[in-house]
Design an enzyme around this catalytic site. Structure first.
Site, short mmCIF file in Angstrom:
data_model
loop_
_atom_site.label_atom_id
_atom_site.label_comp_id
_atom_site.label_asym_id
_atom_site.label_seq_id
_atom_site.Cartn_x
_atom_site.Cartn_y
_atom_site.Cartn_z
N CYS A 1 12.41 -27.94 34.16
CA CYS A 1 14.00 -28.20 33.35
C CYS A 1 14.64 -26.94 33.04
O CYS A 1 15.63 -26.45 33.66
CB CYS A 1 14.80 -28.64 32.89
SG CYS A 1 13.30 -28.84 30.90
N HIS B 1 20.47 -27.72 28.29
CA HIS B 1 19.66 -26.97 27.56
C HIS B 1 20.55 -25.43 27.29
O HIS B 1 21.62 -25.59 28.15
CB HIS B 1 18.65 -26.22 28.39
CG HIS B 1 17.66 -27.79 27.94
ND1 HIS B 1 17.55 -28.49 26.60
CD2 HIS B 1 15.40 -27.73 29.16
CE1 HIS B 1 16.27 -28.70 26.64
NE2 HIS B 1 16.05 -29.46 28.54
N GLN C 1 20.58 -31.01 31.31
CA GLN C 1 18.74 -30.91 32.10
C GLN C 1 18.67 -32.57 32.37
O GLN C 1 17.48 -32.79 33.59
CB GLN C 1 17.52 -30.78 31.43
CG GLN C 1 16.96 -31.38 30.60
CD GLN C 1 18.36 -31.52 28.73
OE1 GLN C 1 18.79 -30.33 28.87
NE2 GLN C 1 17.77 -32.13 28.12
#
Lengths: 240, 240
Positions: free
Chosen positions: B35, B148, B223
């Protein structure tokens, strides 16, 4: 605390000036630098002395404390509010800080860097008395209460393998090496909080560079302790 | 959501394989990547196509969600405990996560990189079908619930100025540019949470490189949305 560091910590004065004699023999007036810069350079300067840093790429993970006590209180208040399903109170920062992160709130300059980032660029040159050293930085505020962390990528002029680098750091004043790969134990902001030493770990050869001309390291330091008076003395020591 | 992206999101399957035809005309079996890698490459690939990335330095700010629902619950529980002055419960992670950050918990390899970091190195080469591209990464877990963030420094083979880069990103599928210097508004994990697009901002000429051969950018992506099925389609699109 390292024995080279004086035990008496003078009053915190971010504008303190240290009149130091540079290694070249030239005198210079050095402003007490920005806290992200000094935490970074406490670790990198001993390596720079050995292998000469050509270029440095820094990404910061900066705590609430860098913005003062009111910012720390706002992070606590916001976190309580978010956990209760309420809208977070935004007085110090203009957006949610709890369970979030954002670009450092220092003003953005014409070149797109914020002032915090440009301090890393300019003060590194000044402290090392090296106008050619190349530095770039991205400064980010993370929801940590106290102590900054920094991911630092280094390119050297001369070779420096990771074991030698670790040994240099172990012997450097004001540095503690926390680099236990077996137990996945590395520096954290929590562990350096309220401590004078800067913690360094994740010391490894940069796989994106040939040979031993690059390293990646991760550093944490409590900028409330490190970012002001104490470091003025240590900078003088580094330069002498 | 960009019109190039299918509106139907298939079931999430991190092991999904996409059989795609590479630009060179060679067929290749591409594993659906990590990811952090896909969030990074969603933004960087359009720039790479224009100016060819020679070297990339990535530092990540990874959310609890990357470690699963139990990790998110532990972050909430720990945060409540810390706010109440109690010892935080550490079941998923071996240390305090609330108001703290630490090196990604993936196993450390012999070269000192953890597996998450080496995925960024290896999968970038694989996805771009370019064994010479140089990548280094430092992966850090931050106390953010979901999505993220990544600080990405780029060195190009051909010149690419920041305005052209921003225009390329504005026209890239699956990307939203959030880059408002006047109001200090840039991508945050909170704003991309539960969204398909990867947000890119802090686009600026890297002052540590000569001319227009370097850029710094900051990217955020969820993600959970981006890290699995959706991106398999987009990777195929990028490579065709």
């Amino acid at each position: 605390m390292d024995e080279n560091v004086p035990l008496v910590i003078p009053e915190v004065n971010p504008e303190a000036m240290a009149h130091v004699k540079l290694g070249s023999g030239k005198g210079a007036l050095i402003a007490n630098p920005n806290c992200s810069t000094i935490i970074c350079l406490m670790a990198v300067t001993p390596l720079h002395r050995r292998a000469k840093v050509k270029r440095m790429v820094v990404s910061t993970y900066q705590a609430a404390s860098g913005a003062g006590a009111a910012a720390m209180e706002e992070l606590v208040q916001q976190t309580r509010e978010v956990l209760e399903g309420k809208e977070p109170t935004c007085n110090i920062f203009n957006q949610q800080y709890a369970f979030n992160l954002f670009s450092h709130n220092a003003p953005i300059q014409l070149n797109g860097y914020n002032e915090e980032e440009m301090k890393l660029v300019k003060e590194t040159r000044k402290i090392w008395n090296d106008k050619d050293v190349k530095v770039t930085a991205t400064c980010i505020r993370v929801p940590v209460m106290r102590a900054h962390a920094e991911s630092v990528n280094l390119q050297f002029e001369n070779p420096l393998d990771e074991n030698t680098a670790r040994d240099i750091l172990k012997n450097a004043p004001g540095i503690v090496v926390v680099d236990d790969r077996a137990s996945n134990r590395f520096p954290t902001p929590l562990e350096v909080s309220n401590k004078d030493d800067v913690a360094v770990g994740r010391v490894r050869r940069d796989v994106s560079q040939d040979g031993d001309y690059g390293l990646d390291i991760f550093v944490c330091g409590d900028q409330i302790r490190k970012g002001a008076a104490l470091n003025a003395v240590q900078i003088a020591e580094m330069l002498l």
